[in-house]
Scaffold this motif. Structure first.
Motif, short mmCIF file in Angstrom:
data_model
loop_
_atom_site.label_atom_id
_atom_site.label_comp_id
_atom_site.label_asym_id
_atom_site.label_seq_id
_atom_site.Cartn_x
_atom_site.Cartn_y
_atom_site.Cartn_z
N PRO A 135 0.77 -1.29 0.32
CA PRO A 135 0.06 0.03 0.42
C PRO A 135 0.97 1.20 0.04
O PRO A 135 -0.47 2.38 -0.59
CB PRO A 135 -0.52 -0.22 0.73
CG PRO A 135 -1.05 -1.68 1.52
CD PRO A 135 0.26 -2.22 1.02
N ALA A 136 1.96 0.87 0.41
CA ALA A 136 2.64 2.27 0.90
C ALA A 136 3.39 2.63 -0.71
O ALA A 136 3.55 3.91 -0.96
CB ALA A 136 4.13 2.24 1.65
N CYS A 137 2.92 1.49 -2.03
CA CYS A 137 4.27 2.18 -3.20
C CYS A 137 2.70 3.13 -4.09
O CYS A 137 1.51 3.16 -3.22
CB CYS A 137 4.25 1.05 -3.47
SG CYS A 137 5.34 -0.39 -3.49
N ASP A 138 3.65 4.30 -4.39
CA ASP A 138 2.58 4.90 -5.40
C ASP A 138 2.05 4.35 -6.84
O ASP A 138 2.09 5.36 -7.59
CB ASP A 138 3.40 6.34 -5.43
CG ASP A 138 4.75 7.24 -6.03
OD1 ASP A 138 5.24 5.41 -6.23
OD2 ASP A 138 5.01 7.61 -5.88
N ALA A 139 3.13 3.49 -7.21
CA ALA A 139 2.43 3.04 -8.52
C ALA A 139 2.81 1.17 -8.69
O ALA A 139 3.70 1.04 -7.51
CB ALA A 139 3.89 3.18 -9.68
N SER A 181 -6.67 -12.05 -1.85
CA SER A 181 -5.62 -11.17 -1.32
C SER A 181 -5.10 -9.52 -2.39
O SER A 181 -5.37 -8.94 -2.49
CB SER A 181 -4.79 -11.92 -0.34
OG SER A 181 -5.45 -12.04 0.48
N PHE A 182 -4.48 -10.99 -3.69
CA PHE A 182 -4.19 -9.87 -4.31
C PHE A 182 -4.45 -9.47 -5.70
O PHE A 182 -5.00 -8.36 -5.54
CB PHE A 182 -3.17 -11.64 -5.31
CG PHE A 182 -2.68 -10.60 -7.23
CD1 PHE A 182 -2.27 -9.20 -7.18
CD2 PHE A 182 -3.82 -11.28 -8.05
CE1 PHE A 182 -1.21 -9.16 -8.02
CE2 PHE A 182 -3.53 -10.89 -9.30
CZ PHE A 182 -2.34 -10.02 -9.55
N LEU A 183 -5.62 -9.90 -5.79
CA LEU A 183 -6.34 -9.42 -6.88
C LEU A 183 -7.50 -8.48 -5.75
O LEU A 183 -7.33 -7.13 -6.91
CB LEU A 183 -7.79 -10.06 -7.40
CG LEU A 183 -7.49 -11.51 -7.60
CD1 LEU A 183 -8.33 -12.23 -8.37
CD2 LEU A 183 -6.90 -10.95 -9.16
N ALA A 184 -7.92 -8.53 -4.67
CA ALA A 184 -9.15 -7.20 -3.76
C ALA A 184 -7.45 -6.33 -3.45
O ALA A 184 -7.81 -5.12 -3.94
CB ALA A 184 -9.18 -7.99 -2.54
N GLY A 185 -6.46 -6.28 -3.14
CA GLY A 185 -5.03 -5.88 -3.30
C GLY A 185 -5.24 -5.22 -4.55
O GLY A 185 -4.57 -3.48 -4.18
N LEU A 186 -4.97 -5.53 -5.58
CA LEU A 186 -4.70 -4.80 -6.95
C LEU A 186 -5.88 -3.69 -7.28
O LEU A 186 -5.76 -2.94 -8.07
CB LEU A 186 -5.06 -5.49 -7.65
CG LEU A 186 -4.06 -5.11 -9.40
CD1 LEU A 186 -3.20 -4.68 -9.07
CD2 LEU A 186 -4.31 -6.86 -10.19
N ARG A 187 -6.97 -4.49 -6.86
CA ARG A 187 -8.84 -3.17 -7.60
C ARG A 187 -8.51 -2.56 -6.71
O ARG A 187 -8.63 -1.36 -6.91
CB ARG A 187 -9.97 -4.59 -7.28
CG ARG A 187 -9.65 -5.27 -7.95
CD ARG A 187 -11.23 -6.16 -8.11
NE ARG A 187 -11.34 -7.27 -8.70
CZ ARG A 187 -11.22 -8.25 -7.80
NH1 ARG A 187 -11.22 -9.15 -7.00
NH2 ARG A 187 -11.52 -9.92 -9.02
N HIS A 188 -7.98 -2.40 -5.14
CA HIS A 188 -8.31 -1.23 -4.24
C HIS A 188 -6.37 -0.04 -4.84
O HIS A 188 -7.55 0.99 -4.45
CB HIS A 188 -7.47 -1.65 -2.73
CG HIS A 188 -7.67 -0.37 -1.41
ND1 HIS A 188 -8.59 0.00 -1.06
CD2 HIS A 188 -6.64 -0.54 -1.25
CE1 HIS A 188 -8.33 1.27 -0.75
NE2 HIS A 188 -7.23 1.23 -0.21
#
Length: 438
Positions: A288-292, A312-319
């Motif tokens: 989450p701390a990344c900007d891209a 977790s990957f897909l949900a995190g990527l969407r968020h």
């Protein structure tokens, strides 16, 4: 520069260049030399074999896609701190695209530009004296390209070798070695080339076995004696390959996402960016701390079920993509879409950040250099920016969706191929692999 270099080329693909190059690097390292590898053209897989053999990154060098300053700077950095730089060619020595001499993507362009001698790796199975005619043609074809030696590959017997040697002798071209037909030089393949280095748990052993065989059949001293210092104009070029998409970049990195060029990552780091790898196959989300977030190409079609189940990957990527830049190249583009259909025809739901559906069941080869003109500001740059790159995939778009295009694309000859890829908000993707800005 103190490094000396050689180019290892052939008359076509399939002659054994990659394993022979890796084996040569390994065999010479055993003699205490620091050996670096590099690869002509847009190839993700072969440099990883060089890296296993050499213990250092192997850069791509591309006379079509890279501006001269970048090409020279990468060649200098590829050989930095090494005794020898071994550049593996692509396809045949003179194979490339149309256009001006020196900018065709051909291995011969590098030989002429850097004034490096060429050693031909030639599969001689099914021929004998005709080998001399082939070598004569290679030697005479371009006065700016010096063919300095040959390694005969897949020699059937001592009589076979002797017939070839007798025919080649009048050319004055050294035969540096004669490799037998040996299982040590066989590597597993799949639809985009060799099986990736990272997927072969015994690759170091395989390369070591090939190096053992090669050391018995190749005159390594004679080969090293042919090497010459590369003539490089821009030794200290600071030209970056691409602008970083952010200053802290989440990079998908595993067996499904591995196609990213070392020179691109190096360029991002040189511009101050931090790379934060994560593994979608391990169900990891971008930090989450990344900007891209960057999803490279690779083989998601072989892992579609695992990726669809990586919640977790897909949900995190969407968020992540709701507020920050996400870009997918080729395989990454497939995962950004609504669904991926695997080779069996099974549909797997993907991230849905873009509107398309891709299929590996419906296959067609797409291959070649491309120029992309960006349609809007995105992770690769500002609207209107032009980037050189390529496509290489078998998967197809079966549902195009309604997204705005990522870019307009031309082939290497400037023929318009139309709109490509998709962009929605801060998310973009296409089949296009970026190499360098124009």
């Amino acid at each position: 520069m103190t490094v000396r270099g050689l180019i290892l080329s052939a008359i076509r693909s399939g002659e054994g260049k990659t394993i022979v190059t890796a084996a040569l690097i390994a065999a010479l390292r055993r003699r205490g030399l620091i050996v670096a590898g590099a690869k002509n053209g847009p190839d993700y897989i072969d440099p990883s074999f060089h890296a296993v053999a050499s213990g250092r990154a192997s850069f791509n060098l591309d006379s079509w896609a890279m501006p001269p300053a970048l090409l020279d700077g990468l060649a200098a950095r590829a050989g930095d701190g090494a005794d020898l730089l071994m550049i593996e060619g692509a396809l045949g020595l003179f194979d490339g695209v149309g256009g001006p001499a020196g900018a065709r993507g051909a291995t011969a362009d590098l030989a002429a530009r850097f004034r490096l001698p060429v050693v031909i790796i030639l599969d001689v199975s099914g021929q004998s004296q005709t080998v001399a005619a082939i070598l004569r043609g290679l030697m005479l074809h371009d006065a700016d390209v010096r063919v300095a030696g040959v390694i005969l590959n897949r020699v059937g017997s001592e009589r076979h070798r002797a017939l070839i040697a007798e025919a080649v002798a009048p050319l004055g071209l050294p035969i540096l070695g004669s490799l037998p037909r040996d299982a040590a030089f066989a590597l597993p393949e799949r639809h985009l080339g060799l099986v990736q280095a990272g997927e072969q748990g015994d690759l170091a052993r395989r390369i070591g076995a090939a190096a053992d065989c090669l050391a018995r059949h190749v005159d390594l001293d004679a080969l090293v004696a042919l090497a010459r210092p590369p003539q490089i104009a821009a030794l200290h070029s600071a030209m970056p390959a691409l602008p970083p998409p952010g200053m802290r970049i989440a990079l998908a990195s595993d067996d499904a996402f591995s196609f990213i060029y070392p020179h691109v990552l190096e360029g991002w780091r040189r511009q101050g960016a931090t790379i934060v790898p994560f593994s979608p196959l391990a169900d990891e989300a971008p930090e989450p701390a990344c900007d891209a977030c960057w999803l490279p190409g690779g083989y998601p079609e072989l892992h579609a079920g695992r990726l669809a189940g990586a919640t977790s990957f897909l949900a995190g990527l969407r968020h992540f993509g709701a507020t920050r830049r996400v870009h997918g190249e080729c395989g990454g583009h497939m995962v950004l879409g609504r669904a991926l259909i695997d080779a069996s025809g099974t549909r797997h739901e993907m991230a849905g950040l873009l509107d398309h559906v891709t299929s590996f069941a419906t296959r067609r080869l797409h291959l070649g250099y491309r120029t992309a003109t960006l349609s809007a500001d995105c992770a690769l740059g500002a609207a209107g920016a032009q980037i050189a790159g390529h496509e290489f995939h078998y998967s197809t778009i079966v549902e195009a969706g309604q997204d705005a295009p990522f870019a307009t694309i031309e082939d290497a000859r400037g023929v318009a191929l139309g709109a490509a890829g998709g962009q929605r908000g801060s998310v973009s993707g296409s089949w296009f692999h970026a190499i360098a800005p124009l």
